[in-house]
Scaffold this motif. Structure first.
Motif, short mmCIF file in Angstrom:
data_model
loop_
_atom_site.label_atom_id
_atom_site.label_comp_id
_atom_site.label_asym_id
_atom_site.label_seq_id
_atom_site.Cartn_x
_atom_site.Cartn_y
_atom_site.Cartn_z
N GLY A 284 80.40 46.58 30.34
CA GLY A 284 79.69 45.33 30.59
C GLY A 284 79.46 45.13 32.07
N CYS A 285 78.82 46.10 32.69
CA CYS A 285 78.68 46.07 34.16
C CYS A 285 77.61 45.10 34.63
CB CYS A 285 78.36 47.47 34.68
SG CYS A 285 76.74 48.11 34.18
N GLY A 286 76.73 44.64 33.71
CA GLY A 286 75.69 43.71 34.12
C GLY A 286 74.81 44.29 35.22
N VAL A 287 74.66 43.54 36.30
CA VAL A 287 73.79 43.95 37.41
C VAL A 287 74.62 44.50 38.57
CG1 VAL A 287 71.94 42.39 36.74
CG2 VAL A 287 73.70 41.58 38.32
N ALA A 288 75.79 45.07 38.25
CA ALA A 288 76.69 45.69 39.24
C ALA A 288 77.33 44.67 40.17
CB ALA A 288 75.98 46.78 40.04
N ILE B 268 84.94 39.14 31.38
CA ILE B 268 83.92 38.20 30.89
C ILE B 268 82.80 38.90 30.11
CG2 ILE B 268 84.41 36.34 32.52
CD1 ILE B 268 82.06 37.24 34.23
N VAL B 269 83.18 39.87 29.31
CA VAL B 269 82.20 40.63 28.52
C VAL B 269 82.61 40.69 27.05
CG1 VAL B 269 81.14 42.89 28.17
CG2 VAL B 269 81.51 42.03 30.49
N LEU B 270 83.82 41.15 26.79
CA LEU B 270 84.27 41.31 25.41
C LEU B 270 84.21 39.99 24.65
CD1 LEU B 270 87.30 43.65 26.15
CD2 LEU B 270 85.27 44.28 24.83
N PHE C 7 91.59 44.52 31.33
CA PHE C 7 90.53 43.85 30.60
C PHE C 7 90.94 42.41 30.31
CE2 PHE C 7 93.24 46.18 27.68
CZ PHE C 7 93.56 45.26 26.70
N GLN C 8 89.92 41.59 30.11
CA GLN C 8 90.14 40.17 29.83
C GLN C 8 89.43 39.81 28.54
OE1 GLN C 8 87.15 38.08 30.39
NE2 GLN C 8 88.12 36.36 29.35
N LEU C 9 90.08 38.99 27.74
CA LEU C 9 89.44 38.47 26.53
C LEU C 9 90.22 37.26 26.01
CD1 LEU C 9 91.43 39.54 24.04
CD2 LEU C 9 90.17 41.64 24.37
N PRO C 10 89.56 36.37 25.28
CA PRO C 10 90.26 35.26 24.64
C PRO C 10 91.03 35.74 23.43
CG PRO C 10 87.91 34.78 24.96
CD PRO C 10 88.10 36.26 25.14
N CYS C 11 92.22 35.20 23.24
CA CYS C 11 93.02 35.54 22.06
C CYS C 11 93.15 34.35 21.09
CB CYS C 11 94.41 36.01 22.47
SG CYS C 11 94.38 37.59 23.36
N TYR D 12 71.01 37.13 36.38
CA TYR D 12 72.19 36.73 37.15
C TYR D 12 72.99 35.67 36.40
CZ TYR D 12 69.96 39.21 41.03
OH TYR D 12 69.36 40.16 41.81
N TYR D 13 72.28 34.71 35.82
CA TYR D 13 72.95 33.64 35.08
C TYR D 13 73.66 34.19 33.84
CZ TYR D 13 73.55 29.27 32.46
OH TYR D 13 74.09 28.21 31.77
N SER D 14 73.14 35.24 33.26
CA SER D 14 73.77 35.82 32.08
C SER D 14 75.12 36.44 32.40
CB SER D 14 72.86 36.87 31.45
OG SER D 14 72.81 38.05 32.23
N VAL D 15 75.33 36.76 33.68
CA VAL D 15 76.60 37.33 34.12
C VAL D 15 77.58 36.23 34.53
CG1 VAL D 15 77.70 38.84 35.83
CG2 VAL D 15 75.48 39.46 34.84
#
Length: 224
Positions: free
Chosen positions: A61-65, A125-127, A154-158, A7-10
């Motif tokens: 990057g669905c993690g634990v849904a 919060i995956v890429l 999608f979200q990512l830092p640029c 859970y914390y990893s997500v």
């Protein structure tokens, strides 16, 4: 992380640490996923996009849904992709408990070898935890499988403060740490990928998911 602190990893909040997780914390954890789907819905509607319940959705990057449970409950089909078999096992347990018979889960290597198509590509919060060449490759693969007329969010830092990426140095282990990595992909690279796959940006909005360490954005785009 998938084995020891899923859970914390997500969501990196102390309440989701393995030694502190409770049934109430798990309920709150999944409630944040439903809230993210609501934010996505608002983003769509302010761009005159009406999310269609008949859509098939792919989440990279669905993690634990966390968000997947909400997607499966609101759209015709859901495909969750993750690198962690442990995450996917927990995601399957959650989706089954929610009665999500329309949900499919797939390990990332299998997805990259598939030709599965979908109406919505979603990733948040995956890429950012992947080095730029990997980030670009994953985004390229996700956009390539999007059906004509479909949407990508999608979200990512640029940009990250004091950040520089060099492939040779990275592979040699220079500066690497035993913790979640944070990377950035220049916005020009994102726009080039969108153009390559025939997507038109509808909105690019600053996103606060990474805090004050740089500039993160959420992108909404439509495929011709």
């Amino acid at each position: 992380y998938g084995r020891d602190d899923a859970y914390y990893s997500v969501l990196t909040h102390p309440a989701y640490r393995a030694e502190r997780i409770t049934a109430a914390n798990i309920d709150h954890f999944y409630a944040t996923g439903a809230a993210e789907l609501e934010e996505f819905d608002q983003l769509c509607r302010r761009n005159a996009v009406d999310p269609d319940p008949a859509w098939s959705v792919c989440e990279l990057g669905c993690g634990v849904a966390r968000v997947g449970a909400a997607f499966a409950g609101n759209f015709a089909g859901y495909l969750g992709i993750d690198i962690s078999a442990e995450h996917l096992a927990m995601a399957r347990t959650r989706l089954d408990a929610e009665g999500a018979t329309n949900a499919q889960l797939m390990l990332l290597p299998d997805f990259l070898q598939s030709d599965t198509g979908y109406d919505l590509f979603y990733s948040a919060i995956v890429l950012q935890h992947n080095p730029p060449p990997v980030m670009r490759h994953l985004l390229d693969a996700g956009l390539a499988r999007l059906k004509p007329g479909g949407y990508a969010y999608f979200q990512l830092p640029c940009h990250l403060e004091n950040y520089r990426f060099d492939v040779d140095s990275y592979l040699a282990g220079v500066g690497r740490k035993d913790e979640m990595e944070m990377h950035a992909l220049p916005q020009r690279e994102v726009f080039a990928l969108l153009a390559r796959h025939g997507l038109t940006p509808l909105e690019v909005v600053p996103d606060g998911r990474i805090g004050p360490i740089g500039f993160s954005y959420a992108f909404l785009a439509r495929k011709a």
